[in-house]
Design a protein around this motif. Structure first.
Motif, PDB file in Angstrom:
ATOM      1  N   ALA A 142       0.809  -1.226   0.000  1.00 15.92           N
ATOM      2  CA  ALA A 142       0.000   0.000   0.000  1.00 15.92           C
ATOM      3  C   ALA A 142       0.840   1.273   0.000  1.00 15.92           C
ATOM      4  CB  ALA A 142      -0.991   0.008   1.175  1.00 15.92           C
ATOM      5  N   TRP A 143       2.010   1.223  -0.627  1.00 15.75           N
ATOM      6  CA  TRP A 143       2.753   2.470  -0.884  1.00 15.75           C
ATOM      7  C   TRP A 143       3.384   2.379  -2.263  1.00 15.75           C
ATOM      8  CZ3 TRP A 143       7.907   1.699  -1.846  1.00 15.75           C
ATOM      9  CH2 TRP A 143       8.507   0.557  -1.283  1.00 15.75           C
ATOM     10  N   GLY A 144       3.845   3.514  -2.750  1.00 11.57           N
ATOM     11  CA  GLY A 144       4.502   3.518  -4.059  1.00 11.57           C
ATOM     12  C   GLY A 144       3.556   3.766  -5.212  1.00 11.57           C
ATOM     13  N   ALA A 145       2.292   4.124  -4.899  1.00 16.25           N
ATOM     14  CA  ALA A 145       1.324   4.315  -5.979  1.00 16.25           C
ATOM     15  C   ALA A 145       1.712   5.493  -6.882  1.00 16.25           C
ATOM     16  CB  ALA A 145      -0.072   4.532  -5.396  1.00 16.25           C
ATOM     17  N   LYS A 146       2.236   6.558  -6.265  1.00 17.75           N
ATOM     18  CA  LYS A 146       2.623   7.744  -7.052  1.00 17.75           C
ATOM     19  C   LYS A 146       3.769   7.401  -8.010  1.00 17.75           C
ATOM     20  CE  LYS A 146       0.214  11.489  -6.242  1.00 17.75           C
ATOM     21  NZ  LYS A 146      -0.947  10.716  -6.712  1.00 17.75           N
ATOM     22  N   LEU A 147       4.773   6.700  -7.469  1.00 17.36           N
ATOM     23  CA  LEU A 147       5.916   6.303  -8.295  1.00 17.36           C
ATOM     24  C   LEU A 147       5.449   5.375  -9.422  1.00 17.36           C
ATOM     25  CD1 LEU A 147       8.981   6.403  -8.676  1.00 17.36           C
ATOM     26  CD2 LEU A 147       9.153   4.374  -7.218  1.00 17.36           C
ATOM     27  N   ARG A 148       4.533   4.460  -9.088  1.00 18.35           N
ATOM     28  CA  ARG A 148       3.987   3.536 -10.080  1.00 18.35           C
ATOM     29  C   ARG A 148       3.340   4.315 -11.223  1.00 18.35           C
ATOM     30  NH1 ARG A 148      -0.961   1.206  -7.722  1.00 18.35           N
ATOM     31  NH2 ARG A 148      -1.916   2.962  -8.791  1.00 18.35           N
ATOM     32  N   GLN A 149       2.560   5.334 -10.857  1.00 22.79           N
ATOM     33  CA  GLN A 149       1.883   6.112 -11.900  1.00 22.79           C
ATOM     34  C   GLN A 149       2.867   6.907 -12.740  1.00 22.79           C
ATOM     35  OE1 GLN A 149      -1.278   8.275  -9.908  1.00 22.79           O
ATOM     36  NE2 GLN A 149      -2.667   6.553 -10.231  1.00 22.79           N
ATOM     37  N   LEU A 150       3.929   7.393 -12.082  1.00 25.53           N
ATOM     38  CA  LEU A 150       4.949   8.152 -12.811  1.00 25.53           C
ATOM     39  C   LEU A 150       5.648   7.254 -13.840  1.00 25.53           C
ATOM     40  CD1 LEU A 150       6.394  10.995 -12.766  1.00 25.53           C
ATOM     41  CD2 LEU A 150       8.195   9.835 -11.468  1.00 25.53           C
ATOM     42  N   VAL A 151       6.075   6.073 -13.394  1.00 26.01           N
ATOM     43  CA  VAL A 151       6.698   5.119 -14.317  1.00 26.01           C
ATOM     44  C   VAL A 151       5.690   4.725 -15.398  1.00 26.01           C
ATOM     45  CG1 VAL A 151       7.667   2.789 -14.512  1.00 26.01           C
ATOM     46  CG2 VAL A 151       8.331   4.248 -12.607  1.00 26.01           C
ATOM     47  N   GLY A 152       4.430   4.592 -14.981  1.00 27.41           N
ATOM     48  CA  GLY A 152       3.371   4.232 -15.930  1.00 27.41           C
ATOM     49  C   GLY A 152       3.261   5.230 -17.073  1.00 27.41           C
ATOM     50  N   VAL A 153       3.352   6.508 -16.743  1.00 28.62           N
ATOM     51  CA  VAL A 153       3.221   7.541 -17.779  1.00 28.62           C
ATOM     52  C   VAL A 153       4.376   7.439 -18.785  1.00 28.62           C
ATOM     53  CG1 VAL A 153       3.292  10.030 -18.206  1.00 28.62           C
ATOM     54  CG2 VAL A 153       1.866   9.125 -16.377  1.00 28.62           C
ATOM     55  N   VAL A 154       5.591   7.237 -18.269  1.00 29.01           N
ATOM     56  CA  VAL A 154       6.750   7.126 -19.164  1.00 29.01           C
ATOM     57  C   VAL A 154       6.606   5.862 -20.029  1.00 29.01           C
ATOM     58  CG1 VAL A 154       9.266   7.037 -19.318  1.00 29.01           C
ATOM     59  CG2 VAL A 154       8.180   8.309 -17.469  1.00 29.01           C
ATOM     60  N   ALA A 155       6.241   4.751 -19.370  1.00 28.91           N
ATOM     61  CA  ALA A 155       6.073   3.488 -20.107  1.00 28.91           C
ATOM     62  C   ALA A 155       4.967   3.634 -21.153  1.00 28.91           C
ATOM     63  CB  ALA A 155       5.742   2.355 -19.140  1.00 28.91           C
ATOM     64  N   PHE A 156       3.940   4.394 -20.821  1.00 31.10           N
ATOM     65  CA  PHE A 156       2.820   4.646 -21.730  1.00 31.10           C
ATOM     66  C   PHE A 156       3.323   5.266 -23.039  1.00 31.10           C
ATOM     67  CE2 PHE A 156      -0.440   7.371 -23.518  1.00 31.10           C
ATOM     68  CZ  PHE A 156      -1.622   6.646 -23.388  1.00 31.10           C
ATOM     69  N   CYS A 157       4.185   6.266 -22.919  1.00 31.23           N
ATOM     70  CA  CYS A 157       4.706   6.947 -24.124  1.00 31.23           C
ATOM     71  C   CYS A 157       5.476   5.958 -25.003  1.00 31.23           C
ATOM     72  CB  CYS A 157       5.615   8.103 -23.724  1.00 31.23           C
ATOM     73  SG  CYS A 157       4.760   9.361 -22.771  1.00 31.23           S
ATOM     74  N   PHE A 158       6.341   5.146 -24.371  1.00 35.58           N
ATOM     75  CA  PHE A 158       7.094   4.166 -25.155  1.00 35.58           C
ATOM     76  C   PHE A 158       6.154   3.129 -25.763  1.00 35.58           C
ATOM     77  CE2 PHE A 158      10.670   5.982 -22.936  1.00 35.58           C
ATOM     78  CZ  PHE A 158      11.664   5.919 -23.903  1.00 35.58           C
ATOM     79  N   ALA A 159       5.140   2.710 -24.997  1.00 37.47           N
ATOM     80  CA  ALA A 159       4.209   1.691 -25.487  1.00 37.47           C
ATOM     81  C   ALA A 159       3.454   2.200 -26.712  1.00 37.47           C
ATOM     82  CB  ALA A 159       3.227   1.309 -24.385  1.00 37.47           C
ATOM     83  N   LEU A 160       3.036   3.470 -26.649  1.00 37.00           N
ATOM     84  CA  LEU A 160       2.295   4.040 -27.785  1.00 37.00           C
ATOM     85  C   LEU A 160       3.170   4.007 -29.042  1.00 37.00           C
ATOM     86  CD1 LEU A 160      -0.343   5.408 -28.619  1.00 37.00           C
ATOM     87  CD2 LEU A 160       0.643   7.596 -27.987  1.00 37.00           C
ATOM     88  N   LEU A 161       4.436   4.376 -28.883  1.00 34.89           N
ATOM     89  CA  LEU A 161       5.343   4.377 -30.033  1.00 34.89           C
ATOM     90  C   LEU A 161       5.634   2.950 -30.514  1.00 34.89           C
ATOM     91  CD1 LEU A 161       7.756   7.233 -28.925  1.00 34.89           C
ATOM     92  CD2 LEU A 161       6.040   7.318 -30.734  1.00 34.89           C
ATOM     93  N   VAL A 162       5.695   1.990 -29.578  1.00 31.64           N
ATOM     94  CA  VAL A 162       5.925   0.592 -29.981  1.00 31.64           C
ATOM     95  C   VAL A 162       4.773   0.101 -30.857  1.00 31.64           C
ATOM     96  CG1 VAL A 162       6.000  -1.798 -29.138  1.00 31.64           C
ATOM     97  CG2 VAL A 162       7.461  -0.075 -28.089  1.00 31.64           C
ATOM     98  N   THR A 163       3.524   0.452 -30.482  1.00 34.56           N
ATOM     99  CA  THR A 163       2.388  -0.034 -31.272  1.00 34.56           C
ATOM    100  C   THR A 163       2.441   0.517 -32.699  1.00 34.56           C
ATOM    101  OG1 THR A 163       0.912   1.790 -30.681  1.00 34.56           O
ATOM    102  CG2 THR A 163       0.868  -0.148 -29.255  1.00 34.56           C
ATOM    103  N   VAL A 164       2.988   1.722 -32.866  1.00 34.76           N
ATOM    104  CA  VAL A 164       3.053   2.348 -34.188  1.00 34.76           C
ATOM    105  C   VAL A 164       4.284   1.846 -34.953  1.00 34.76           C
ATOM    106  CG1 VAL A 164       3.076   4.538 -35.436  1.00 34.76           C
ATOM    107  CG2 VAL A 164       1.915   4.390 -33.252  1.00 34.76           C
ATOM    108  N   TYR A 165       5.365   1.593 -34.210  1.00 33.12           N
ATOM    109  CA  TYR A 165       6.653   1.244 -34.815  1.00 33.12           C
ATOM    110  C   TYR A 165       6.557   0.082 -35.806  1.00 33.12           C
ATOM    111  CZ  TYR A 165      10.676  -1.855 -34.936  1.00 33.12           C
ATOM    112  OH  TYR A 165      11.617  -2.742 -35.353  1.00 33.12           O
ATOM    113  N   THR A 166       5.859  -0.978 -35.405  1.00 33.13           N
ATOM    114  CA  THR A 166       5.846  -2.169 -36.259  1.00 33.13           C
ATOM    115  C   THR A 166       5.259  -1.845 -37.634  1.00 33.13           C
ATOM    116  OG1 THR A 166       3.745  -2.793 -35.277  1.00 33.13           O
ATOM    117  CG2 THR A 166       5.714  -3.812 -34.357  1.00 33.13           C
ATOM    118  N   GLY A 167       4.268  -0.960 -37.656  1.00 30.89           N
ATOM    119  CA  GLY A 167       3.687  -0.558 -38.939  1.00 30.89           C
ATOM    120  C   GLY A 167       4.619   0.348 -39.723  1.00 30.89           C
TER     121      GLY A 167
END
Lengths: 290, 260
Positions: A119-144
């Protein structure tokens, strides 16, 4: 002119797996940031899935190289400590996107588990999530974009990256549904969780959009013999039955109302989305090389 | 500034003796290939990892029985797609304009094979690398011309500094234009892709020789393609965000009132 197959089944799997994992992460982060408590399970399931297909896809790609042991040439220049990066090369960009995605999605998964148990680390999790989100979005486009940056008449389409990115989202959502449905079957539950039917309703819309983009992609490319081949005799069965019928229309209709179904039904339909996602890449990849 | 090297292939002088093919194999120690008859004298049927140059035998289907010959090989583009797409930097363009694939750094990812507008690079399963014409780099560095140019008995292949080769091409172009003023041959490669290291003098349309009329960099719209891929995906994710927020609020209200 006869053309040898350069990129075979391992590459088709990678195109699918990279999109699948990245799509699952995108859903997880959206659920994390905007879903509140109600969608925590979606976040955890997406985070649990995300790294593994992408990691497997990367391993397949390395093994498929002519010289697998030279994989480090993608990362390091000759001479110590200098990183290899060619901004003109879509593949070089992709190598770094995949590398960062795998690392970030693993960190995100660990933080999801940590914040769940302690029950701690939620803020850090969301922060990493946002960065991972950006890379994930680019990964989905990259293959095309990788395929669209070649002179191949079937692949060189501005719509192909959109086909792959939207398909990646639908397979990511389907992957989460699949795992949650499996959990319900394991618990011998009669009905699926209500938020899973919400995911199926969302995916029905996503697949509707995907169908539209695929129709545009086919119409825009119909001038090429390869496009006529993938919707015609050579790949017609896989295209119309596998991809359009089972992979798109069935899940589109299944989730259209968003009512709670039996977990067995959700399991089968989400598996169809995944199968359709793979076949879509397989047919487009092979159709461009025959 | 090092002078750019170039080759002129005057197809009007080519008699398809294939001395260039043999000389290429001998100098570069490339093995012969087992081939089979495909209905054409073109042999082997296509370029391969061990056939870096190949005289194409083209029979135009315009009623007249005739042959067009074109020596196919790496064209050593100034804007070389293989160099642009290579993720490891193995494909590189030297200052003298020669495009090579470093066999020590090539991973065999095959991106250059799929990206070359002229279908030149070829995968070698023996070495796990992609191979192609090197412009006989080891000869050129020692002041010699490439083996194919040396072997050509009709003078269809000439090699030298690019400016001189271009002058020669223009001279030859005007000679051929005198014979047939209506149809001056095209110097293919003077401007294409920033200027090709191998230029052709083509009396007929480029497409008749299996060449693109207007070769362009396949990666030229790549930023646009990224954007067109990102926008619908981002829109879908925004839609999911709105949906989840709404549901969360509705569910939250319900559970609140249920608690009362």
């Amino acid at each position: 002119m006869e053309h040898h197959i350069s990129w075979g089944i391992p590459v088709a799997f990678d195109l699918f797996l990279a999109g699948f994992g990245a799509g699952a992460l995108l859903l997880a982060v959206v659920a994390d940031l905007f879903g509140g408590k109600r969608y925590q399970k979606i976040m955890r399931t997406g985070a649990f899935i995300a790294p593994w297909p992408v990691l497997l896809g990367v391993i397949l790609l390395v093994v498929d190289l002519g010289n697998p042991l030279r994989f480090w040439e993608f990362l390091l220049r000759k001479g110590p400590g200098i990183l290899m990066f060619n901004p003109d090369s879509v593949m070089s960009i992709g190598v770094w996107l995949l590398t960062f995605f795998v690392i970030l999605s693993l960190v995100y998964l660990v933080l999801c588990l940590v914040s769940w148990v302690f029950a701690w680390g939620a803020k850090l999790r969301q922060l990493v999530g946002v960065v991972a989100f950006c890379f994930a979005l680019l990964v989905t486009v990259y293959t095309g974009v990788l395929l669209a940056a070649t002179p191949n008449p079937l692949w060189n389409s501005v719509l192909l990256p959109a086909v792959f990115s939207i398909s990646a989202l639908s397979t990511g959502i389907a992957g989460v549904v699949f795992v949650l449905a499996l959990g319900r079957i394991y618990k011998r539950a009669v009905k699926i969780d209500p938020f899973v039917s919400e995911l199926e309703k969302i995916n029905s819309r996503v697949i509707g959009l995907l169908l539209l983009i695929i129709i545009l992609f086919v119409l825009a490319g119909i001038g090429s013999a390869q496009m006529r081949m993938i919707i015609g005799l050579r790949f017609g069965f896989l295209w119309w039955v596998g991809i359009v019928g089972l992979g798109l229309i069935v899940p589109l209709l299944f989730g259209i109302k968003g009512k709670a179904n039996k977990p067995q039904a959700s399991l089968v339909v989400s598996a169809l989305v995944l199968l359709g996602g793979f076949l879509l890449r397989y047919v487009i990849l092979m159709g461009g090389q025959i | 500034m090092i002078a750019k090297k170039a080759m002129l292939i005057d197809v009007s002088k080519c008699i398809a003796c294939r001395a260039c093919q043999v000389a290429c194999k001998q100098w570069n120690q490339l093995p012969a290939e087992k081939t089979h008859f495909t209905g054409s004298y073109q042999n082997p049927p296509r370029l391969s990892a061990t056939t870096w140059t190949l005289v194409n035998f083209i029979e135009p289907e315009d009623g007249e029985t005739r042959w067009l010959f074109r020596k196919q090989q790496c064209l050593h583009c100034t804007e070389a797609t293989c160099v642009l797409v290579c993720p490891t930097g193995a494909a590189k363009r030297r200052e003298d304009g020669i495009v090579i694939i470093d066999q020590e750094a090539c991973t065999g990812c095959k991106d250059c094979i799929e990206s070359c507008p002229f279908n030149t690079p070829q995968y070698d399963p023996e070495t796990g690398t992609v191979r192609k014409c090197t412009f006989c780099l080891d000869r050129v560095e020692n002041g010699l011309e490439p083996a194919c140019a040396k072997a050509c008995p009709t003078g269809a292949i000439t090699f030298g500094e690019r400016e001189e080769i271009l002058q020669l091409a223009r001279k030859r172009q005007s000679i051929l234009a005198e014979k047939n003023p209506a149809d001056a041959p095209r110097i293919y490669g003077e401007k294409e892709l920033g200027g090709l290291g191998v230029m052709y003098l083509l009396p007929e349309k480029a497409s008749a020789y299996g060449l693109l009329e207007n070769p362009r960099l396949p990666i030229r719209n790549v930023v646009f393609k990224w954007i067109v891929g990102i926008i619908p995906a981002a829109a879908v994710l925004y839609g999911i965000r709105r949906y989840l927020r709404e549901k969360k609020t509705v569910a939250g209200v319900k559970s609140d009132s249920g608690g009362d």
